[in-house]
Scaffold this motif. Sequence first.
Motif, PDB file in Angstrom:
ATOM      1  N   CYS A 277       8.116 -14.538  -7.999  1.00  0.00           N
ATOM      2  CA  CYS A 277       6.846 -15.109  -8.469  1.00  0.00           C
ATOM      3  C   CYS A 277       5.809 -15.156  -7.345  1.00  0.00           C
ATOM      4  O   CYS A 277       4.632 -14.841  -7.558  1.00  0.00           O
ATOM      5  CB  CYS A 277       7.068 -16.502  -9.050  1.00  0.00           C
ATOM      6  N   ILE A 278       6.248 -15.544  -6.158  1.00  0.00           N
ATOM      7  CA  ILE A 278       5.329 -15.608  -5.013  1.00  0.00           C
ATOM      8  C   ILE A 278       4.860 -14.202  -4.630  1.00  0.00           C
ATOM      9  O   ILE A 278       3.664 -13.970  -4.412  1.00  0.00           O
ATOM     10  CB  ILE A 278       5.996 -16.323  -3.820  1.00  0.00           C
ATOM     11  N   ALA A 279       5.795 -13.264  -4.543  1.00  0.00           N
ATOM     12  CA  ALA A 279       5.439 -11.883  -4.183  1.00  0.00           C
ATOM     13  C   ALA A 279       4.474 -11.289  -5.201  1.00  0.00           C
ATOM     14  O   ALA A 279       3.491 -10.634  -4.837  1.00  0.00           O
ATOM     15  CB  ALA A 279       6.697 -11.031  -4.069  1.00  0.00           C
ATOM     16  N   LYS A 280       4.733 -11.526  -6.465  1.00  0.00           N
ATOM     17  CA  LYS A 280       3.876 -11.000  -7.523  1.00  0.00           C
ATOM     18  C   LYS A 280       2.473 -11.592  -7.424  1.00  0.00           C
ATOM     19  O   LYS A 280       1.468 -10.873  -7.533  1.00  0.00           O
ATOM     20  CB  LYS A 280       4.507 -11.307  -8.888  1.00  0.00           C
ATOM     21  N   LYS A 281       2.389 -12.880  -7.193  1.00  0.00           N
ATOM     22  CA  LYS A 281       1.092 -13.556  -7.079  1.00  0.00           C
ATOM     23  C   LYS A 281       0.262 -12.997  -5.932  1.00  0.00           C
ATOM     24  O   LYS A 281      -0.965 -12.943  -6.007  1.00  0.00           O
ATOM     25  CB  LYS A 281       1.314 -15.060  -6.880  1.00  0.00           C
TER      26      LYS A 281
ATOM     27  N   ASN B  80       0.477  -9.891  -4.750  1.00  0.00           N
ATOM     28  CA  ASN B  80       0.438  -8.420  -4.842  1.00  0.00           C
ATOM     29  C   ASN B  80       1.325  -7.727  -3.807  1.00  0.00           C
ATOM     30  O   ASN B  80       0.946  -6.705  -3.234  1.00  0.00           O
ATOM     31  CB  ASN B  80      -1.008  -7.911  -4.742  1.00  0.00           C
ATOM     32  N   LEU B  81       2.495  -8.294  -3.593  1.00  0.00           N
ATOM     33  CA  LEU B  81       3.488  -7.691  -2.701  1.00  0.00           C
ATOM     34  C   LEU B  81       4.522  -6.967  -3.560  1.00  0.00           C
ATOM     35  O   LEU B  81       4.367  -6.876  -4.777  1.00  0.00           O
ATOM     36  CB  LEU B  81       4.119  -8.781  -1.828  1.00  0.00           C
TER      37      LEU B  81
ATOM     38  N   THR C  54      11.542  -7.718  -3.781  1.00  0.00           N
ATOM     39  CA  THR C  54      11.761  -9.138  -3.499  1.00  0.00           C
ATOM     40  C   THR C  54      12.751  -9.744  -4.494  1.00  0.00           C
ATOM     41  O   THR C  54      13.675 -10.466  -4.098  1.00  0.00           O
ATOM     42  CB  THR C  54      10.423  -9.900  -3.528  1.00  0.00           C
ATOM     43  N   ALA C  55      12.587  -9.436  -5.766  1.00  0.00           N
ATOM     44  CA  ALA C  55      13.491  -9.960  -6.793  1.00  0.00           C
ATOM     45  C   ALA C  55      14.914  -9.458  -6.572  1.00  0.00           C
ATOM     46  O   ALA C  55      15.873 -10.241  -6.610  1.00  0.00           O
ATOM     47  CB  ALA C  55      12.999  -9.546  -8.179  1.00  0.00           C
ATOM     48  N   ARG C  56      15.054  -8.170  -6.346  1.00  0.00           N
ATOM     49  CA  ARG C  56      16.391  -7.582  -6.221  1.00  0.00           C
ATOM     50  C   ARG C  56      17.095  -8.020  -4.927  1.00  0.00           C
ATOM     51  O   ARG C  56      18.250  -8.433  -4.955  1.00  0.00           O
ATOM     52  CB  ARG C  56      16.301  -6.064  -6.326  1.00  0.00           C
ATOM     53  N   ALA C  57      16.380  -7.975  -3.822  1.00  0.00           N
ATOM     54  CA  ALA C  57      16.990  -8.405  -2.556  1.00  0.00           C
ATOM     55  C   ALA C  57      17.244  -9.905  -2.555  1.00  0.00           C
ATOM     56  O   ALA C  57      18.255 -10.370  -2.014  1.00  0.00           O
ATOM     57  CB  ALA C  57      16.097  -8.006  -1.384  1.00  0.00           C
TER      58      ALA C  57
ATOM     59  N   GLU D  32       7.540  -9.989   2.497  1.00  0.00           N
ATOM     60  CA  GLU D  32       8.545 -10.307   1.472  1.00  0.00           C
ATOM     61  C   GLU D  32       9.793 -10.931   2.097  1.00  0.00           C
ATOM     62  O   GLU D  32      10.428 -11.802   1.493  1.00  0.00           O
ATOM     63  CB  GLU D  32       8.911  -9.037   0.699  1.00  0.00           C
ATOM     64  N   SER D  33      10.139 -10.499   3.307  1.00  0.00           N
ATOM     65  CA  SER D  33      11.301 -11.066   4.008  1.00  0.00           C
ATOM     66  C   SER D  33      11.059 -12.533   4.357  1.00  0.00           C
ATOM     67  O   SER D  33      11.963 -13.362   4.246  1.00  0.00           O
ATOM     68  CB  SER D  33      11.612 -10.268   5.271  1.00  0.00           C
TER      69      SER D  33
END
Length: 171
Positions: free
Chosen positions: A52-56, A58-59, A64-67, A130-131
């Motif tokens: 959710c954070i990455a999507k917000k 634009n990353l 991010t979800a998979r890792a 993302e990390s």
Amino acid sequence: MTEPKWKQDLEYVALIEDLLECEEVKKLNDYTQHHFTTRLDHSISVSYISYCIAKKHNLDARATARAGLLHDLFYYDWRTTKFDEGTHAYVHPRMACENAKKLTELSDLECDIIIKHMWLATVALPKYKESYIVTFVDKYCAVKEVAVPLTGKMRSSVKNAWARLKPAAVQ
């Protein structure tokens, strides 16, 4: 009982459903992570919040979800198992990354997310935004998974103790 928010987010589910179907990921449900949750539930929480954070911002929400889901893909009790190679904080991210590579192809970004998610307990700096997200969300989830149930237990204990202290006439 209401379905968890992540299950209602079909875009998110589409990114991770292949991983959730893997026996190796399902097996995380057999391990306790932070006293009151399973390793699978913890991993899903880290994954979804990070997504959710990455999507917000634009990353790379997919990576991010998979890792985030795979960041703790190891099969031992970290409270009792010790390694000659180093601490649990050092060993388990590398083990998780190797285990994840057996399930799916990982990008450099996904490897960095998994291997560096213990930054602050280890010294290697994350390379990607993302990390950092997964690193901090992992800490947030760990604290929440311990603090919320403990707070409820403490509240109940205080309430019971208070009830025993009240004079019978007041009750």
